[in-house]
Motif scaffolding. Structure first.
Motif, PDB file in Angstrom:
ATOM      1  N   VAL A 750       0.858  -1.186   0.000  1.00  6.52           N
ATOM      2  CA  VAL A 750       0.000   0.000   0.000  1.00  6.52           C
ATOM      3  C   VAL A 750       0.893   1.234   0.000  1.00  6.52           C
ATOM      4  N   VAL A 751       0.481   2.248  -0.755  1.00 10.67           N
ATOM      5  CA  VAL A 751       1.230   3.504  -0.886  1.00 10.67           C
ATOM      6  C   VAL A 751       0.291   4.640  -0.529  1.00 10.67           C
ATOM      7  N   ALA A 752       0.811   5.656   0.176  1.00  6.82           N
ATOM      8  CA  ALA A 752       0.002   6.821   0.553  1.00  6.82           C
ATOM      9  C   ALA A 752      -0.582   7.477  -0.690  1.00  6.82           C
ATOM     10  N   ASP A 753      -1.794   7.999  -0.561  1.00  4.66           N
ATOM     11  CA  ASP A 753      -2.503   8.568  -1.719  1.00  4.66           C
ATOM     12  C   ASP A 753      -1.688   9.660  -2.413  1.00  4.66           C
ATOM     13  N   ASN A 754      -1.084  10.549  -1.625  1.00  4.10           N
ATOM     14  CA  ASN A 754      -0.353  11.673  -2.209  1.00  4.10           C
ATOM     15  C   ASN A 754       0.971  11.263  -2.838  1.00  4.10           C
ATOM     16  N   TRP A 755       1.398  10.024  -2.619  1.00  3.03           N
ATOM     17  CA  TRP A 755       2.695   9.581  -3.134  1.00  3.03           C
ATOM     18  C   TRP A 755       2.540   8.467  -4.162  1.00  3.03           C
ATOM     19  N   GLN A 756       1.328   8.240  -4.611  1.00  2.29           N
ATOM     20  CA  GLN A 756       1.132   7.237  -5.657  1.00  2.29           C
ATOM     21  C   GLN A 756       1.587   7.789  -7.005  1.00  2.29           C
ATOM     22  N   ARG A 757       1.896   6.860  -7.930  1.00  2.00           N
ATOM     23  CA  ARG A 757       2.400   7.187  -9.276  1.00  2.00           C
ATOM     24  C   ARG A 757       3.763   7.883  -9.230  1.00  2.00           C
ATOM     25  N   HIS A 758       4.546   7.564  -8.188  1.00  2.00           N
ATOM     26  CA  HIS A 758       5.925   8.038  -8.107  1.00  2.00           C
ATOM     27  C   HIS A 758       6.916   6.878  -8.184  1.00  2.00           C
ATOM     28  N   GLY A 759       6.413   5.671  -8.471  1.00  2.00           N
ATOM     29  CA  GLY A 759       7.291   4.505  -8.563  1.00  2.00           C
ATOM     30  C   GLY A 759       7.582   3.825  -7.242  1.00  2.00           C
ATOM     31  N   LEU A 760       6.913   4.274  -6.140  1.00  2.00           N
ATOM     32  CA  LEU A 760       7.173   3.687  -4.817  1.00  2.00           C
ATOM     33  C   LEU A 760       6.761   2.224  -4.765  1.00  2.00           C
ATOM     34  N   GLY A 761       5.570   1.923  -5.293  1.00  4.08           N
ATOM     35  CA  GLY A 761       5.089   0.545  -5.223  1.00  4.08           C
ATOM     36  C   GLY A 761       6.034  -0.418  -5.901  1.00  4.08           C
ATOM     37  N   LYS A 762       6.526  -0.044  -7.070  1.00  2.00           N
ATOM     38  CA  LYS A 762       7.450  -0.905  -7.804  1.00  2.00           C
ATOM     39  C   LYS A 762       8.747  -1.100  -7.033  1.00  2.00           C
ATOM     40  N   GLU A 763       9.298  -0.001  -6.469  1.00  2.00           N
ATOM     41  CA  GLU A 763      10.556  -0.097  -5.715  1.00  2.00           C
ATOM     42  C   GLU A 763      10.396  -0.989  -4.481  1.00  2.00           C
ATOM     43  N   LEU A 764       9.297  -0.804  -3.751  1.00  2.00           N
ATOM     44  CA  LEU A 764       9.079  -1.608  -2.546  1.00  2.00           C
ATOM     45  C   LEU A 764       8.895  -3.077  -2.894  1.00  2.00           C
ATOM     46  N   LEU A 765       8.131  -3.350  -3.934  1.00  2.00           N
ATOM     47  CA  LEU A 765       7.894  -4.736  -4.322  1.00  2.00           C
ATOM     48  C   LEU A 765       9.180  -5.384  -4.821  1.00  2.00           C
ATOM     49  N   GLN A 766       9.998  -4.635  -5.558  1.00  2.00           N
ATOM     50  CA  GLN A 766      11.276  -5.191  -6.003  1.00  2.00           C
ATOM     51  C   GLN A 766      12.183  -5.503  -4.810  1.00  2.00           C
ATOM     52  N   GLY A 767      12.105  -4.652  -3.770  1.00  2.00           N
ATOM     53  CA  GLY A 767      12.866  -4.942  -2.555  1.00  2.00           C
ATOM     54  C   GLY A 767      12.416  -6.239  -1.903  1.00  2.00           C
ATOM     55  N   LEU A 768      11.100  -6.461  -1.833  1.00  2.00           N
ATOM     56  CA  LEU A 768      10.587  -7.719  -1.285  1.00  2.00           C
ATOM     57  C   LEU A 768      11.049  -8.905  -2.123  1.00  2.00           C
ATOM     58  N   LEU A 769      10.962  -8.780  -3.431  1.00  2.00           N
ATOM     59  CA  LEU A 769      11.312  -9.898  -4.314  1.00  2.00           C
ATOM     60  C   LEU A 769      12.779 -10.273  -4.175  1.00  2.00           C
ATOM     61  N   GLN A 770      13.638  -9.254  -4.038  1.00  2.00           N
ATOM     62  CA  GLN A 770      15.065  -9.562  -3.917  1.00  2.00           C
ATOM     63  C   GLN A 770      15.352 -10.367  -2.659  1.00  2.00           C
ATOM     64  N   VAL A 771      14.739  -9.963  -1.544  1.00  2.00           N
ATOM     65  CA  VAL A 771      14.955 -10.701  -0.288  1.00  2.00           C
ATOM     66  C   VAL A 771      14.343 -12.096  -0.384  1.00  2.00           C
ATOM     67  N   ALA A 772      13.165 -12.202  -0.993  1.00  2.00           N
ATOM     68  CA  ALA A 772      12.529 -13.511  -1.146  1.00  2.00           C
ATOM     69  C   ALA A 772      13.426 -14.450  -1.956  1.00  2.00           C
ATOM     70  N   ARG A 773      14.077 -13.915  -2.985  1.00  2.00           N
ATOM     71  CA  ARG A 773      15.002 -14.749  -3.765  1.00  2.00           C
ATOM     72  C   ARG A 773      16.220 -15.130  -2.930  1.00  2.00           C
ATOM     73  N   ASP A 774      16.740 -14.169  -2.151  1.00  2.00           N
ATOM     74  CA  ASP A 774      17.891 -14.466  -1.289  1.00  2.00           C
ATOM     75  C   ASP A 774      17.551 -15.548  -0.282  1.00  2.00           C
ATOM     76  N   GLN A 775      16.300 -15.580   0.166  1.00  2.00           N
ATOM     77  CA  GLN A 775      15.872 -16.600   1.127  1.00  2.00           C
ATOM     78  C   GLN A 775      15.399 -17.880   0.442  1.00  2.00           C
ATOM     79  N   ARG A 776      15.623 -17.929  -0.873  1.00  2.00           N
ATOM     80  CA  ARG A 776      15.364 -19.132  -1.682  1.00  2.00           C
ATOM     81  C   ARG A 776      13.893 -19.570  -1.643  1.00  2.00           C
ATOM     82  N   LEU A 777      12.991 -18.606  -1.645  1.00  2.00           N
ATOM     83  CA  LEU A 777      11.583 -18.939  -1.787  1.00  2.00           C
ATOM     84  C   LEU A 777      11.285 -19.284  -3.239  1.00  2.00           C
ATOM     85  N   ASP A 778      10.307 -20.151  -3.440  1.00  2.00           N
ATOM     86  CA  ASP A 778       9.956 -20.590  -4.794  1.00  2.00           C
ATOM     87  C   ASP A 778       8.977 -19.642  -5.473  1.00  2.00           C
TER      88      ASP A 778
END
Length: 818
Positions: A750-778
């Motif tokens: 979830v991203v604050a209303d005033n900060w949407q469409r600034h690429g925050l959601g993509k950056e945060l999700l990419q951060g989650l994905l990188q850690v999930a890969r490091d932890q060898r999740l499928d």
């Protein structure tokens, strides 16, 4: 709302019971009376062909929720084969009267079947479960427990039976009763996760005999204890325990998880009683009220600075109010003692005065039989006043013939009552210790490194050279070099050097010891010098990671601090001592090869620390990668992942920070949720809640980095309440939690209303994905409302698959193979 995986076990919509005629009639009858449960009872253990072909309670195409088996072990394979057509979501394998000749093989058969059929299994060799509020008794106990708010979980069938028998006499109830049996498919950690979210459960009592996975247990205990009290009775403790060091480390693990350990079986009953109280103390200062001078002395004997609770100091205003309410000769300092006939009105005035004293955290009323008094009326007033008090009030009614019925009245009114002062004080100790341990559980490493960043690479090269030389013990100069890499503020002196700057000639020698427990990993112990072992009762033990607060708590829990050090050490030297413990903690986090460090004797100068001897042992690490890349597998507690803190910029150049969430982010996270629009809140939480509940807030901010991750995006904004000075504010939140299969995780964003469409959601999700890969999740998955087109569009652009949810067409399951 998605149904919890364990709901089929604890809240089944359809049940099939298979067992011989020897199964206790009340067990089946209790289960069969449930109108809301479509229950099918099969008495034969040898004729699966006679089972009902169609279960009326299972809609076409749906699965059976729960199957309960009470069979000889030899009948299990054939019965499990017959169960396949019902596809049960949960399975309970009760203990048969005769033991198995091949228990290991029986467990393997059950576990394999459960995994192949996606079924949660409890047992084999279990007493079963009870859910009293549902009337569900899927156990070998003939009597169903009374409904209540305490969950009882035990690794021993005998303990469950004993507690249930006692509870019937004490008129106490339970939300859940679960006998774990052989911990095969359904682990204690998974069960605690369910109880943490169970609305029927306000507190949890656990009996432990063994800890199969310390990190999984710590994770589950910490998550559960964050939202409701958890007490643990564990066998194997005490002074006769040959492995007392390991027991002390286990105690430290429970403290950091925020749970409470009780040492004796009799205290389990007191704990269950006190856990029913909805009021929790904020400290350990207790006021005692009595109608005689003897009982309070018994209570004071087990109170004190080193105990879980201590005597409260009453204010002069409180003492004046008490003097006006009691007779002239009454004692108005704590303990409060009256020797005249007690009246209900006097009881009301005394309790009111004590509850308004800010120096009092809880009140214990000790009453002995008095033939001059209408004790029933006094106790009724006690119950009425205590029920509305903002602080916990407990009672000890000493005696049996006349006092036992009155204790039952208090218990029924929700006021914990006890027979002896010792039991009452121990019960108060459970609540006070819970509060203290909760403070410890919220501590985590700060996001920034220590003032002097450690030279980790240099330290790793040093240890590698020692091991390549086939040595396990560092030489003196190597010890100096290694401690220097982490800037440990201890000056190591040769044996012939003087100790400059000591504040007193007779200063008490100290010692810092870092050990390695085979089950719980590294631990840190502080105490007096010259000791070679630690006892199970040593409270000056903790597990890394530490911060300055936790380091200070280790010092202040030690005997050497209470007896001498607090009067001798200077503030500067104490700060150095805390810094040394924190840096040694950082060392064992980053260097899994360290097995043992002993700095003894350790002396405190006016401003510095000096040591004459240091000993460091190392061994090859079992980790296949660096700790920060492999989840710190050598430790029971996952440290704060500082490596994930990243400074970033928006397209227009404005800075923002992405970092893992911390416990102190709870209030900023609440402000973030409150500021969301109704539409954003609904899209994220599938509800119109205006703010997070306390349990949700704790759940999202007190993260266990071993099995989940929450990232926040923050910016510095002016704070009008502090003259416009910058304040860090959360503008985005992303979270994932591992699924029960251990292979994947479910995310939320979830991203604050005033900060949407600034690429925050993509950056945060990419951060989650990188850690999930490091932890060898499928895989990683999420459930998004079909109407949330912006989120679905983002997921599509990032390569996620989009499937219709079979159980709810308004949701989409979006997932990505990792």
């Amino acid at each position: 709302m998605l149904r919890h995986r364990l709901a089929a076990l604890f809240d089944p919509a359809s049940v099939l019971v298979v067992g011989p005629a020897a199964l206790p009639m009340k067990t089946i009858a209790s289960l069969g009376r449930l109108a809301r449960h479509q229950t099918h009872v099969v008495w034969s253990d040898s004729a699966p062909a006679q089972w009902p072909q169609d279960l009326a309670g299972v809609p076409s195409g749906r699965r059976l929720d729960l199957a309960v088996l009470a069979l000889p072990y030899h009948a299990l394979p054939k019965t499990l084969n017959a169960l396949e057509r019902y596809r049960p979501r949960a399975l309970i394998v009760l203990s048969p009267p005769s033991p198995s000749a091949t228990p290991g093989q029986d467990c393997a058969v059950c576990v394999q079947w459960a995994r192949e059929h996606d079924c949660v299994m409890l047992g084999p060799r279990t007493l079963g479960i009870q859910r009293p509020h549902l009337g569900l008794n899927a156990s070998l106990s003939s009597d169903l427990a009374l409904p209540g708010k305490v969950a009882l979980v035990s690794q021993s069938e005998a303990i469950v039976s004993a507690v249930l028998d006692w509870a019937r006499d004490a008129n106490l109830g339970f939300s859940t009763v679960a006998s774990m049996g052989d911990e095969t498919d359904l682990t204690l950690a998974r069960l605690l996760d369910y109880l943490a979210t169970d609305s029927r459960t306000d507190s949890i009592a656990v009996y432990l005999e063994q800890v199969p996975s310390p990190r999984a247990l710590f994770s589950a205990l910490r998550a559960a204890a964050a939202v409701k009290p958890v007490v643990v009775l564990k066998a194997g403790g005490g002074s006769r325990n040959p492995n007392s060091e390991s027991d002390a480390v286990f105690n430290a693990l429970l403290r950091r998880a925020g749970a409470v350990r009780i040492p004796y079986f009799v205290q389990l009953f007191s704990a269950i009683k006190v856990l029913r109280s909805p009021v929790r103390p904020k400290g350990r200062r207790i006021a005692v009220v009595s109608n005689g001078s003897g009982p309070p002395q018994l209570a004071l004997d087990i109170m004190g600075v080193a105990a879980a609770v201590q005597r409260a100091e009453l204010s002069l205003q409180t003492q004046k109010a008490l003097a006006e309410s009691l007779e002239d000769a009454a004692q108005v300092a704590n303990p409060v003692v009256t020797r005249v006939a007690l009246t209900p009105e006097t009881m009301r005035k005394v309790l009111t005065s004590l509850t308004t004293d800010v120096g009092v955290d809880g009140i214990l009323v000790l009453l002995a039989p008095d033939q001059r008094v209408d004790m029933a009326a006094v106790v009724a007033q006690l119950a009425h006043t205590a029920a509305s008090a903002a602080k916990p009030v407990m009672a000890c009614l000493m005696g049996e013939a006349t006092m036992r019925p009155l204790r039952h009245r208090l218990d029924e009114a929700g006021i914990p009552s006890f027979r002896t002062p010792e039991a009452a004080i121990n019960a108060f100790g459970v609540l006070a210790t819970y509060h203290y341990n909760q403070v410890l559980s919220q501590q985590t490493l700060p996001p920034e490194p220590l003032n002097q960043p450690p030279q980790v690479d240099q330290a790793r090269r040093l240890i590698k050279a020692v091991l390549q030389a086939q040595r396990t013990t560092l030489e003196f100069e190597e010890c100096v070099q290694l401690l220097g890499c982490f800037d440990v503020p201890v000056e190591l002196l040769s044996t012939h050097d003087d100790f400059p700057g000591l504040s007193h000639v007779d200063d008490v020698p100290m010692a810092i010891r870092v050990g390695h427990d085979a089950q719980y990993g590294p631990f840190i112990n502080f105490g007096s010098g010259g000791r070679t072992v630690i006892s199970s009762r040593d409270r000056a033990v903790d597990l890394p990671p530490l911060n300055s607060f936790l380091a200070r708590q280790i010092i202040e829990r030690s005997v050497v601090w209470r007896r001498a050090l607090r009067h001798q050490i200077s503030p500067a030297a104490q700060a150095s001592l805390e810094d040394a413990l924190e840096r040694l903690s950082d060392m064992v986090c980053m260097l899994p090869e360290i097995q043992h460090i002993l700095i003894d004797p350790l002396w405190a100068g006016n401003t510095r620390l000096f040591a004459q001897s240091v000993h460091i042992d190392v061994a090859p690490s079992c980790l296949t990668a660096l700790p920060e890349q492999s989840g710190y597998g050598h430790m029971a507690i996952h440290p704060y992942p500082r490596q994930l803190v990243q400074e970033k910029q928006f397209v227009d150049g404005r800075p923002w920070l992405m970092r893992p969430i911390r416990p102190e982010d709870a209030e900023p996270l609440q402000r973030f949720v409150r500021a969301l629009s109704d539409e954003s809140r609904y899209m994220r939480f599938v509800s119109m809640l205006r703010e997070l509940t306390p349990s949700m807030l704790a759940r999202y901010s007190r993260i266990d980095y071993d099995r989940e991750l929450a990232l926040v995006a923050t910016v510095q904004l002016p704070n009008p309440e502090h003259r416009g000075h910058p304040q860090e504010e959360i503008i985005g939140f992303a979270h994932y939690l591992r699924n029960a299969d251990g292979r994947g995780a479910e995310y939320a964003l979830v991203v604050a209303d005033n900060w949407q469409r600034h690429g925050l959601g993509k950056e945060l999700l990419q951060g989650l994905l990188q850690v999930a890969r490091d932890q060898r999740l499928d895989y990683i998955e999420g459930f998004v409302l079909a109407a949330n087109r912006p989120m679905l569009g983002l997921m599509t652009r990032m390569g996620f698959q989009n499937d219709v949810d079979e159980d709810d067409p308004t949701l989409r399951r979006v997932w990505l193979s990792l």
